[in-house]
Design an enzyme around this catalytic site. Structure first.
Site, PDB file in Angstrom:
ATOM      1  CG  HIS A 108      -8.970 -25.678 -19.793  1.00 24.69           C
ATOM      2  ND1 HIS A 108     -10.219 -26.015 -20.266  1.00 24.69           N
ATOM      3  CD2 HIS A 108      -9.147 -25.283 -18.517  1.00 24.69           C
ATOM      4  CE1 HIS A 108     -11.112 -25.840 -19.303  1.00 24.69           C
ATOM      5  NE2 HIS A 108     -10.484 -25.382 -18.227  1.00 24.69           N
ATOM      6  CB  SER A 135      -3.685 -25.304 -18.413  1.00 29.19           C
ATOM      7  OG  SER A 135      -3.921 -24.762 -17.138  1.00 29.19           O
ATOM      8  CG  ASP A 144     -10.393 -29.693 -19.943  1.00 32.55           C
ATOM      9  OD1 ASP A 144      -9.895 -29.862 -21.069  1.00 32.55           O
ATOM     10  OD2 ASP A 144     -11.448 -29.081 -19.761  1.00 32.55           O
TER      11      ASP A 144
END
Ligand code: GRF
Length: 200
Positions: A108, A135, A144
């Protein structure tokens, strides 16, 4: 040797980096298949490396669940040790996440839990923050929101637009992804243990 399936939607630059890393005989993981929810440009990288591809076009299914069932069936053909979502711009249905968790990870372009969702780079710019990041997480049934495996800060520079900032984040994302895959493969990083401790 850890076997990996990579799911993409777009250009597949993170996929490319993982394929390049895995071409080193010393790297302890191999990409065995690349899948996508559309005719993704990133398939070209898999083809260059002679790696099989499959497509499960989201638009051709009546529901997310039916799409996920077919995607799961394709993954079952290859039975990878690990599934990497690398720019797959779709939420997976819960059944599929539950079937693969914790052996399913996502990259991400933000420092989670900051700026989750499809526009992590745009949202960081809009919030006018001095730094964002990249991340790698275990996928769970939120957006997420899964346990964080690796992350690093990236500064937002004056004059950054979404493209410039994303292009500066992506190399960090790639490095983190390759490192996480390596650590999972060597046993340095135990996804089941991370997942279990996140649920305490
Ligand atoms: C990555 O930043 C990924 O995290 C985001 O979209 C980008 C994918 O880029 N969701 P690519 O397809 O690997 O070039």
């Amino acid at each position: 040797m850890l076997t990996v399936a990579v799911l993409i939607s777009g250009t597949g630059s993170n996929l490319r980096a993982l394929l390049d890393a895995a071409a080193d005989p010393e790297f302890p993981a191999r990409v065995v298949v690349v899948g996508a929810d559309r005719e993704a440009d990133g398939f070209a990288h898999a083809e260059e490396y002679g790696i099989p591809t499959f497509m499960v076009p989201f638009a051709q299914f009546a529901s997310r669940e039916e799409w996920g069932t077919e995607l799961g069936a394709q993954l079952d053909v290859w039975r990878p040790d690990l599934v990497v979502l690398s720019g797959l711009m779709r939420l997976l249905p819960a059944d599929l996440v539950d079937a693969w968790s914790p052996r399913i990870i996502n990259t991400h372009p933000a420092y989670l839990p900051e700026f989750p969702g499809a526009h992590g780079v745009r949202d960081a710019l809009a919030a006018d923050v001095a730094q964002t990041g990249a991340s790698v997480i275990i996928v769970d049934n939120g957006v997420d929101s899964g346990p964080i495996l690796a992350q690093e800060r990236v500064p937002v520079l004056p004059g950054d637009d979404e493209h410039a900032l994303h292009e500066r984040i992506k190399p960090v994302e790639r490095r983190l992804l390759i490192d996480v895959v390596r650590r999972v493969a060597t046993g340095d990083l135990d996804l089941a243990a991370v997942s279990a401790s996140a649920q305490l």
